[in-house]
Design a protein around this motif. Structure first.
Motif, short mmCIF file in Angstrom:
data_model
loop_
_atom_site.label_atom_id
_atom_site.label_comp_id
_atom_site.label_asym_id
_atom_site.label_seq_id
_atom_site.Cartn_x
_atom_site.Cartn_y
_atom_site.Cartn_z
N LYS A 138 -79.58 -25.91 46.24
CA LYS A 138 -80.36 -25.30 45.16
C LYS A 138 -81.29 -26.34 44.52
O LYS A 138 -80.87 -27.46 44.26
CB LYS A 138 -79.40 -24.74 44.11
N HIS A 158 -82.81 -18.59 43.63
CA HIS A 158 -82.57 -18.92 45.03
C HIS A 158 -83.76 -19.68 45.65
O HIS A 158 -84.26 -19.31 46.71
CB HIS A 158 -82.28 -17.65 45.83
N TYR A 192 -75.02 -18.84 49.90
CA TYR A 192 -76.21 -18.09 49.49
C TYR A 192 -77.44 -18.51 50.30
O TYR A 192 -77.53 -19.65 50.78
CB TYR A 192 -76.50 -18.30 48.01
N TYR A 194 -81.47 -19.43 50.54
CA TYR A 194 -82.46 -20.07 49.68
C TYR A 194 -83.83 -20.08 50.34
O TYR A 194 -83.96 -20.36 51.54
CB TYR A 194 -82.03 -21.52 49.36
#
Length: 296
Positions: A138, A158, A192, A194
């Motif tokens: 991140k 993101h 997640y 990105y």
């Protein structure tokens, strides 16, 4: 219709001028960041696809990394979702990331793959999720202000940076005579997705592959001096001086930083090229003058 004597001479000159460059780059990898006008103008799109196919046919290994900011913005607008930017970066909540992934990994990526294939190439589309290609983290954005005792941390969702690249899948495709087309989406340790700046991804991919050349297509002529003249043939030391004296600033800074980092990490050379010129990639690779800002 037959060529005139002058026309035949010009064609022969172009081909003979290209020969030493074809010999030099044969068997080498060239990473191209594809974006800007070259991605939206139909003639430029076809020209780019033909350039990439020709490179592969003469034994050069092109690897394409693409952006897609305007296309993302258009779809978000159609969906009634307003785009918000912080320090030039799109604030990307989970819903926006779904759109980013759909546009970059789906619509844009497959359009480029289809375009290259239509012109006789064999392209394969990837995102950073495929083959564990792009590991992301991140991005932390800080804002400094006189009234703040410490920098303010701004959460832009993101938006990521490249943590590492595992280019095994790219190597496999190149050896299999395919043209990899990469969408700049990575995966974090948190699982997640990105969205990562395509210039940064292209630079890191070039470094990991130890590419002979990194080509960044832009909507400018390249790096200009304070009188508006194109600068080229720069060394890493010269670039550092131009940053210090303010010649390089604003939106050109991250591009130059990417080009510089690639060269410092073993890439043969980096060049910032005007993607608004038809066949910009071939002109840069196969002519004596080139058309962009070259950094060695």
């Amino acid at each position: 219709m037959s060529l005139t004597a002058e026309g035949a001479h010009n064609v022969a000159h172009v081909l003979t001028e290209a020969l030493p460059y074809i010999q030099r780059f044969r068997g080498k990898t060239v990473v191209i960041k594809y974006g800007g006008n070259a991605m939206v103008d139909e003639d430029l799109k076809s020209g780019f696809a033909r350039d990439v196919v020709l490179m592969k046919l003469v034994g050069i290994n092109p690897v394409v990394v693409h952006g897609g900011g305007p296309q993302i913005g258009k779809l978000l607008e159609r969906l009634g979702k307003e785009s918000e930017f912080v320090q030039g970066m799109r604030v990307t909540d989970r819903e926006t990331m779904d759109v980013v992934e759909m546009v970059l990994g789906g619509l844009v990526n497959k359009e480029i793959v289809n375009l290259i294939n239509r012109h006789g190439g064999s392209a394969v589309g990837l995102t950073g999720k495929d083959g564990d290609l792009i590991h992301a983290r991140k991005m932390v954005v800080k804002r400094n202000a006189p009234e703040l005792k410490a920098p303010e941390i701004i959460d832009i969702g993101h938006v990521g940076e490249v943590e590492s690249i595992d280019a095994s899948v790219v190597d496999m495709l190149v050896q299999g005579n395919f043209i990899p087309v990469i969408a700049p989406i990575g995966v974090g340790k948190d699982g997640y997705s990105y969205n990562i700046n395509a210039d940064l991804v292209a630079g890191r991919v070039a470094s990991v592959l130890q590419a002979e050349k990194l080509i960044l297509l832009t909507n400018t002529k390249g790096l200009l001096d304070k009188e508006g003249n194109l600068l080229t043939g720069l060394t890493t030391e010269t670039v550092d001086e131009l940053i210090t004296d303010g010649t390089i600033y604003g939106g050109m800074l991250p591009k130059i930083a990417t080009a510089l980092d690639a060269v410092k990490s073993g890439v043969g050379s980096s060049v910032i090229v005007d993607g608004r010129v038809n066949h910009a990639v071939l002109l840069e690779l196969f002519t004596d003058e080139g058309i962009g800002t070259l950094i060695r």
